[in-house]
Design an enzyme around this catalytic site. Structure first.
Site, PDB file in Angstrom:
ATOM      1  CB  SER A 196      -0.910   0.019   1.226  1.00 20.05           C
ATOM      2  OG  SER A 196      -1.549   1.282   1.324  1.00 20.05           O
TER       3      SER A 196
ATOM      4  CG  HIS B 272      -3.700  -1.764  -1.889  1.00 24.03           C
ATOM      5  ND1 HIS B 272      -4.701  -2.623  -2.279  1.00 24.03           N
ATOM      6  CD2 HIS B 272      -4.254  -0.940  -0.967  1.00 24.03           C
ATOM      7  CE1 HIS B 272      -5.805  -2.343  -1.611  1.00 24.03           C
ATOM      8  NE2 HIS B 272      -5.564  -1.321  -0.811  1.00 24.03           N
TER       9      HIS B 272
ATOM     10  CG  ASP C  33      -5.193   2.167   0.625  1.00 24.10           C
ATOM     11  OD1 ASP C  33      -6.100   1.337   0.441  1.00 24.10           O
ATOM     12  OD2 ASP C  33      -4.117   1.886   1.183  1.00 24.10           O
TER      13      ASP C  33
ATOM     14  CG  MET D 227      -8.579   6.742   2.148  1.00 22.92           C
ATOM     15  SD  MET D 227      -7.757   6.730   3.758  1.00 22.92           S
ATOM     16  CE  MET D 227      -6.867   5.183   3.659  1.00 22.92           C
TER      17      MET D 227
ATOM     18  CG  HIS E  10      -9.397  -0.175  -1.053  1.00 21.72           C
ATOM     19  ND1 HIS E  10      -8.898  -0.356   0.228  1.00 21.72           N
ATOM     20  CD2 HIS E  10     -10.753  -0.257  -0.944  1.00 21.72           C
ATOM     21  CE1 HIS E  10      -9.910  -0.528   1.059  1.00 21.72           C
ATOM     22  NE2 HIS E  10     -11.040  -0.469   0.371  1.00 21.72           N
TER      23      HIS E  10
ATOM     24  CG  MET F  30     -11.438   2.765   1.432  1.00 22.40           C
ATOM     25  SD  MET F  30     -10.061   2.702   2.614  1.00 22.40           S
ATOM     26  CE  MET F  30      -8.670   2.883   1.478  1.00 22.40           C
TER      27      MET F  30
ATOM     28  CG  MET G  85     -11.598  -2.952   4.651  1.00 20.85           C
ATOM     29  SD  MET G  85      -9.982  -2.468   3.985  1.00 20.85           S
ATOM     30  CE  MET G  85      -9.296  -1.506   5.339  1.00 20.85           C
TER      31      MET G  85
ATOM     32  N   GLY H 281      -3.383   4.147   7.953  1.00 17.88           N
ATOM     33  CA  GLY H 281      -2.430   3.053   7.957  1.00 17.88           C
ATOM     34  C   GLY H 281      -1.892   2.810   9.356  1.00 17.88           C
TER      35      GLY H 281
ATOM     36  CG  ASP I 203      -5.925  -2.824   3.271  1.00 21.78           C
ATOM     37  OD1 ASP I 203      -4.976  -2.605   4.049  1.00 21.78           O
ATOM     38  OD2 ASP I 203      -6.383  -1.957   2.504  1.00 21.78           O
TER      39      ASP I 203
END
Length: 220
Positions: A10, A35, A37, A39, A68, A70, A139, A146, A177
């Site tokens: 990540s 990966h 992330d 957000m 991913h 979110m 999750m 993190g 994750d």
């Protein structure tokens, strides 16, 4: 049937001042996926990056971009992340009312479709979605930051999903994750996961340690 374990570092744990360099470093160190992330400060209590950053990172690695999302609402942004160079686009089961439609949209754009479950969301919510999925992301921390500790109750969920995938005879990656490190990795693999998101555990110690960290997570 669990395939060989893949590591998806990540970049949330990378040095954001030199993301391209960091992506190249983990690629060279043996990462299977990258990966990413995303957000929004709304669905989760943090803000990270958007599709322009994914696009700018794409030339730095030919590895699978495991993106991913979110974010909520998620549907208006699917196309932008697809065009930016995502290979897998994972959305949250909790992010919208029409998950089936969202997964169809991802696949219609030629991308692999993933779904993620927060710790409190049961695996039974996947029952009518398995055939639309290429990846399921469990999750094992509450999403947003993190470096959190692994929530051990999620092992039961991982095992239940692995059993269901196998019973249906489908080829779906089962990804985990959150809090995956040298202490927790074996229990996660034993429960049935075959893709491990590892941020802190990969990037700890700087670039000279990345290959060693990835090998350790793979048990090599």
């Amino acid at each position: 049937m669990t395939s060989a374990v893949k590591i998806s570092p990540s970049i949330l744990s990378a040095d954001f001042s030199k993301l391209g360099e960091e992506v190249r470093a983990v690629d060279a160190a043996g990462a299977d996926y990258i990966h990413i992330d995303v957000m929004d400060g709304h669905f989760v209590p943090n803000i990270t990056i958007g599709p322009d950053v994914v696009k700018s990172l794409r030339p730095h690695s030919a590895k699978v971009f495991d993106v991913h999302l979110m974010i909520a609402p998620v549907d208006p942004y699917i196309e932008a992340f697809a065009e930016a160079g995502s290979d897998i686009i994972t959305v949250h089961q909790e992010a919208g009312a029409h998950t089936h439609r969202t997964l169809q949209k991802i696949r219609s754009l030629g991308k692999k479709a993933g779904i993620s479950l927060n710790p409190a969301t049961p695996e039974t919510t996947l029952e009518y979605l398995y055939e639309e999925l290429d990846l399921i992301l469990v999750m094992s921390v509450n999403p947003g930051f993190g470096g959190q500790s692994f929530i051990s109750s999620q092992l039961r969920k991982i095992e239940a999903i692995r059993n269901r995938i196998d019973a249906l005879g489908l080829d779906i990656d089962l990804e985990v994750d959150g809090g995956v490190n040298r202490e927790t990795v074996q229990s996660v693999i034993s429960a049935g996961a075959n893709v491990l998101v590892a941020g802190s555990a990969t990037f700890k110690g700087g670039p000279s340690k990345y290959a060693e960290n990835i090998k350790a997570l793979k048990g090599q």
